[in-house]
Scaffold this active site. Sequence first.
Site, PDB file in Angstrom:
ATOM      1  N   LYS A  39       0.828  -1.210   0.000  1.00 23.21           N
ATOM      2  CA  LYS A  39       0.000   0.000   0.000  1.00 23.21           C
ATOM      3  C   LYS A  39       0.862   1.260   0.000  1.00 23.21           C
ATOM      4  CE  LYS A  39      -4.319   1.598   1.705  1.00 23.21           C
ATOM      5  NZ  LYS A  39      -4.784   1.897   0.374  1.00 23.21           N
ATOM      6  N   ALA A  44       6.759   0.930   5.631  1.00 21.29           N
ATOM      7  CA  ALA A  44       7.656  -0.012   4.947  1.00 21.29           C
ATOM      8  C   ALA A  44       7.616   0.169   3.431  1.00 21.29           C
ATOM      9  CB  ALA A  44       7.309  -1.456   5.321  1.00 21.29           C
ATOM     10  N   CYS A  45       6.441   0.427   2.880  1.00 22.61           N
ATOM     11  CA  CYS A  45       6.325   0.613   1.427  1.00 22.61           C
ATOM     12  C   CYS A  45       7.012   1.901   0.987  1.00 22.61           C
ATOM     13  CB  CYS A  45       4.854   0.606   1.009  1.00 22.61           C
ATOM     14  SG  CYS A  45       4.048  -0.980   1.325  1.00 22.61           S
ATOM     15  N   THR A  46       6.952   2.919   1.819  1.00 23.16           N
ATOM     16  CA  THR A  46       7.636   4.174   1.506  1.00 23.16           C
ATOM     17  C   THR A  46       9.144   3.970   1.534  1.00 23.16           C
ATOM     18  OG1 THR A  46       5.795   5.486   2.352  1.00 23.16           O
ATOM     19  CG2 THR A  46       7.948   6.579   2.216  1.00 23.16           C
ATOM     20  N   SER A  49      10.142   1.914  -1.588  1.00 19.46           N
ATOM     21  CA  SER A  49      10.031   2.707  -2.816  1.00 19.46           C
ATOM     22  C   SER A  49      11.133   3.759  -2.899  1.00 19.46           C
ATOM     23  CB  SER A  49       8.654   3.356  -2.910  1.00 19.46           C
ATOM     24  OG  SER A  49       7.663   2.349  -3.043  1.00 19.46           O
TER      25      SER A  49
END
Length: 159
Positions: A39, A44-46, A49
């Site tokens: 998401k 963690a996704c930030t 990325s």
Amino acid sequence: MTVEPGRPVPDFVVPATSNKNVHLRALRGYRILLYFYPKNNTPACTIESQDFGANYNRFRQQNILLFGVSRDSLDSHEAFKRAQSLPFELISDSNEALCNLFGVLREKELLGRTITGLVRSTFLIDEQGILARAWIDVDARNHVHRILDELDARPRRTG
């Protein structure tokens, strides 16, 4: 049907940021790295990325086109890409077609409920459209560097 390493990846056309459609067959001659993340705008996704973005030129030097994939909408992807200054496109897989093709959806328990969650995973497709490598259920904090270390250590196959 999920794709397996050593097998051809079925052709697909999917919507991406910057008003683009990603058509796998049109990208022949490049290696394609698809990283699936749960998401936009989560910690963690930030981190993951941003790490892919910071190392983008290292991937490009190896003839690799990089795409992030999640089930978020294109509007959400556009805002996330802009906020993180990502130099690559994000694919919206809101219909879960790519998630199902690559087998990254799993049932998980969350607060006593069963949900279908996306397992953070990355796939490398070679220049001929064959799935060359899969990294499944990875740690966002060191994943990008592990991929780069592996790619740097392994000589590339040539057509």
